[in-house]
Structure formats: structure tokens, C-alpha cells
Design a protein around this motif. Structure first.
Motif, PDB file in Angstrom:
ATOM      1  N   LEU A   9       0.830  -1.202   0.000  1.00  0.00           N
ATOM      2  CA  LEU A   9       0.000   0.000   0.000  1.00  0.00           C
ATOM      3  C   LEU A   9       0.869   1.258   0.000  1.00  0.00           C
ATOM      4  O   LEU A   9       0.596   2.225  -0.719  1.00  0.00           O
ATOM      5  CB  LEU A   9      -0.947  -0.001   1.201  1.00  0.00           C
ATOM      6  N   SER A  10       1.935   1.236   0.775  1.00  0.00           N
ATOM      7  CA  SER A  10       2.852   2.365   0.843  1.00  0.00           C
ATOM      8  C   SER A  10       3.521   2.596  -0.513  1.00  0.00           C
ATOM      9  O   SER A  10       3.605   3.730  -0.994  1.00  0.00           O
ATOM     10  CB  SER A  10       3.911   2.100   1.918  1.00  0.00           C
ATOM     11  N   LYS A  11       3.993   1.535  -1.157  1.00  0.00           N
ATOM     12  CA  LYS A  11       4.652   1.662  -2.462  1.00  0.00           C
ATOM     13  C   LYS A  11       3.685   2.189  -3.518  1.00  0.00           C
ATOM     14  O   LYS A  11       4.047   3.058  -4.320  1.00  0.00           O
ATOM     15  CB  LYS A  11       5.229   0.322  -2.893  1.00  0.00           C
ATOM     16  N   ALA A  12       2.482   1.695  -3.521  1.00  0.00           N
ATOM     17  CA  ALA A  12       1.480   2.165  -4.476  1.00  0.00           C
ATOM     18  C   ALA A  12       1.150   3.634  -4.219  1.00  0.00           C
ATOM     19  O   ALA A  12       1.005   4.421  -5.167  1.00  0.00           O
ATOM     20  CB  ALA A  12       0.217   1.312  -4.391  1.00  0.00           C
ATOM     21  N   GLY A  89      -0.296   4.977 -13.725  1.00  0.00           N
ATOM     22  CA  GLY A  89      -0.803   3.669 -14.156  1.00  0.00           C
ATOM     23  C   GLY A  89      -0.197   2.541 -13.344  1.00  0.00           C
ATOM     24  O   GLY A  89      -0.895   1.621 -12.906  1.00  0.00           O
ATOM     25  N   GLY A  90       1.114   2.607 -13.116  1.00  0.00           N
ATOM     26  CA  GLY A  90       1.769   1.585 -12.301  1.00  0.00           C
ATOM     27  C   GLY A  90       1.235   1.560 -10.885  1.00  0.00           C
ATOM     28  O   GLY A  90       0.985   0.499 -10.310  1.00  0.00           O
ATOM     29  N   ALA A  91       1.022   2.738 -10.314  1.00  0.00           N
ATOM     30  CA  ALA A  91       0.486   2.819  -8.948  1.00  0.00           C
ATOM     31  C   ALA A  91      -0.922   2.241  -8.867  1.00  0.00           C
ATOM     32  O   ALA A  91      -1.249   1.509  -7.924  1.00  0.00           O
ATOM     33  CB  ALA A  91       0.488   4.273  -8.479  1.00  0.00           C
ATOM     34  N   LEU A  92      -1.755   2.539  -9.857  1.00  0.00           N
ATOM     35  CA  LEU A  92      -3.124   2.009  -9.843  1.00  0.00           C
ATOM     36  C   LEU A  92      -3.126   0.488  -9.997  1.00  0.00           C
ATOM     37  O   LEU A  92      -3.922  -0.207  -9.344  1.00  0.00           O
ATOM     38  CB  LEU A  92      -3.962   2.671 -10.942  1.00  0.00           C
ATOM     39  N   ILE A  93      -2.226  -0.025 -10.825  1.00  0.00           N
ATOM     40  CA  ILE A  93      -2.119  -1.489 -10.948  1.00  0.00           C
ATOM     41  C   ILE A  93      -1.643  -2.094  -9.629  1.00  0.00           C
ATOM     42  O   ILE A  93      -2.154  -3.142  -9.194  1.00  0.00           O
ATOM     43  CB  ILE A  93      -1.187  -1.867 -12.120  1.00  0.00           C
ATOM     44  N   MET A  94      -0.702  -1.442  -8.964  1.00  0.00           N
ATOM     45  CA  MET A  94      -0.258  -1.926  -7.652  1.00  0.00           C
ATOM     46  C   MET A  94      -1.424  -1.933  -6.666  1.00  0.00           C
ATOM     47  O   MET A  94      -1.619  -2.911  -5.931  1.00  0.00           O
ATOM     48  CB  MET A  94       0.889  -1.069  -7.106  1.00  0.00           C
ATOM     49  N   LEU A  95      -2.204  -0.866  -6.647  1.00  0.00           N
ATOM     50  CA  LEU A  95      -3.339  -0.790  -5.718  1.00  0.00           C
ATOM     51  C   LEU A  95      -4.379  -1.874  -5.993  1.00  0.00           C
ATOM     52  O   LEU A  95      -4.941  -2.454  -5.059  1.00  0.00           O
ATOM     53  CB  LEU A  95      -4.009   0.592  -5.795  1.00  0.00           C
ATOM     54  N   ARG A  96      -4.637  -2.154  -7.266  1.00  0.00           N
ATOM     55  CA  ARG A  96      -5.641  -3.160  -7.620  1.00  0.00           C
ATOM     56  C   ARG A  96      -5.165  -4.588  -7.404  1.00  0.00           C
ATOM     57  O   ARG A  96      -5.979  -5.502  -7.339  1.00  0.00           O
ATOM     58  CB  ARG A  96      -6.060  -3.008  -9.083  1.00  0.00           C
ATOM     59  N   ASN A  97      -3.855  -4.779  -7.325  1.00  0.00           N
ATOM     60  CA  ASN A  97      -3.315  -6.142  -7.280  1.00  0.00           C
ATOM     61  C   ASN A  97      -2.459  -6.405  -6.049  1.00  0.00           C
ATOM     62  O   ASN A  97      -1.517  -7.194  -6.107  1.00  0.00           O
ATOM     63  CB  ASN A  97      -2.501  -6.409  -8.547  1.00  0.00           C
ATOM     64  N   MET A  98      -2.804  -5.770  -4.951  1.00  0.00           N
ATOM     65  CA  MET A  98      -2.056  -6.031  -3.727  1.00  0.00           C
ATOM     66  C   MET A  98      -2.216  -7.506  -3.365  1.00  0.00           C
ATOM     67  O   MET A  98      -3.285  -8.083  -3.527  1.00  0.00           O
ATOM     68  CB  MET A  98      -2.525  -5.108  -2.608  1.00  0.00           C
ATOM     69  N   ARG A  99      -1.103  -8.103  -2.938  1.00  0.00           N
ATOM     70  CA  ARG A  99      -1.049  -9.515  -2.549  1.00  0.00           C
ATOM     71  C   ARG A  99      -1.283 -10.445  -3.752  1.00  0.00           C
ATOM     72  O   ARG A  99      -1.650 -11.595  -3.579  1.00  0.00           O
ATOM     73  CB  ARG A  99      -2.024  -9.807  -1.413  1.00  0.00           C
ATOM     74  N   LEU A 105       3.878  -6.026 -12.006  1.00  0.00           N
ATOM     75  CA  LEU A 105       3.645  -5.288 -13.243  1.00  0.00           C
ATOM     76  C   LEU A 105       3.521  -3.797 -12.936  1.00  0.00           C
ATOM     77  O   LEU A 105       4.095  -2.954 -13.629  1.00  0.00           O
ATOM     78  CB  LEU A 105       2.390  -5.784 -13.964  1.00  0.00           C
ATOM     79  N   GLY A 106       2.795  -3.469 -11.898  1.00  0.00           N
ATOM     80  CA  GLY A 106       2.663  -2.071 -11.482  1.00  0.00           C
ATOM     81  C   GLY A 106       4.007  -1.472 -11.088  1.00  0.00           C
ATOM     82  O   GLY A 106       4.311  -0.327 -11.441  1.00  0.00           O
TER      83      GLY A 106
END
Length: 171
Positions: A9-12, A89-99, A105-106
């Protein structure tokens, strides 16, 4: 919330902040085009050098073509927007795909955006602007801002690329 989830969450969140920053800079340069255009124009023309600067041989590097100066400015704006799109875009992908495995990819997209941002603010401003066009001796000197952007962006790239804490077995 686990440490692993908190790291992600912090990275995103950091990625999203940098992405929004890059998008805002690009957007502002379009909406208020002339303000930063004046800066770019004076740096490239080398027409506002400090009185103590005597580098006549270096002044021969100046660009006086209005078309070329406009092109350089639009290249900067395009780079800011591209960096912002990839970072956001990378941050949103990270947020949607945590765990999930797609989290990486994010991270990768964020690193691409961060690299584009470094191309703009480090290579464009610190190398080309400050050294080729001697911005350090220009009354229009943006080095300190560029270096503050560079430092923050590169630190976030290292942080986002660093492996997160391992998930514990009870996750």
C-alpha cells in the motif's frame, strides 16, 4: 493489516504521488504555457547569463530558433506527461493487485515512468540544461528544483523496487 500489505500500500501510494506530480507539472506547463516557456527559452538562448560569466566559447551552443525552442519545450512537456501516465498507471495497478503477482507489473510500470522522469529532470535539466547550456551561470537557474525532483524520484524508485516483507503463513 499485515506488514506485507502495508508495504504494498505504501509503495502504491508513493507511486501515485509521483505520478500525480508529473501529470500536474505537464498540465501546468500546457495551461500556463508562457511561464515555464520563458525559463526554457532563456536557458536555451543563453541570453540571461550572469555578468561574471565569460564563457564566450560555450555561448556558441545557444539555440535561437523559436521553432526549435518550442519543440524542446513540447518534448519536456510530453516527457512529464508520459512519466506521469506510467507512474500513475503503475500505482493504480499496484493498488488493484495487492497480494497478487500482478503487483510486480505495477512496479515495473512505475520504474519506467520514474526513468522517463529522470530523463527529463536529470538528463534534460541537470546535464543538458545545467552543463551544456550553462544554466548554473544563468539568471534562470532551475538546478535546485531539478535536483530535488531527481532525489525524490530516484529514492522512490529504489523503494518501490525493493522487495516487500514476505507474507506470513496466516495471510
Amino acid at each position: 493489516m499485515t506488514l506485507h500489505t502495508t508495504h504494498q500500500l505504501s509503495k502504491a501510494s508513493v507511486g501515485l504521488m509521483v505520478g500525480i506530480f508529473c501529470l500536474l507539472v505537464g498540465y501546468n506547463n500546457i495551461v500556463d504555457y508562457n511561464t515555464n516557456f520563458q525559463f526554457v527559452q532563456h536557458v536555451l538562448k543563453m541570453d540571461s547569463m550572469q555578468p561574471w560569466f565569460q564563457g564566450d566559447l560555450l555561448k556558441s551552443r545557444s539555440i535561437n530558433s523559436e521553432i526549435l525552442i518550442q519543440l524542446c519545450y513540447w518534448l519536456i512537456i510530453a516527457g512529464e506527461l508520459i512519466a506521469g501516465i506510467f507512474c500513475t498507471g503503475g500505482a493504480l495497478i499496484m493498488l488493484r493487485n495487492m497480494r497478487k503477482s500482478q503487483f510486480e507489473l505495477g512496479q515495473s510500470l512505475y520504474l519506467i515512468g520514474g526513468t522517463v522522469a529522470l530523463l527529463i529532470w536529470y538528463f534534460g535539466f541537470a546535464v543538458i540544461g545545467a552543463e551544456w547550456f550553462q544554466m548554473w551561470a544563468n539568471k534562470w537557474n532551475g538546478q535546485m528544483k531539478a535536483y530535488s525532483f531527481i532525489c525524490f524520484i530516484i529514492l522512490t524508485m529504489v523503494y518501490v523496487a525493493t522487495p516487500s516483507a514476505k507474507p506470513t503463513s496466516n495471510q
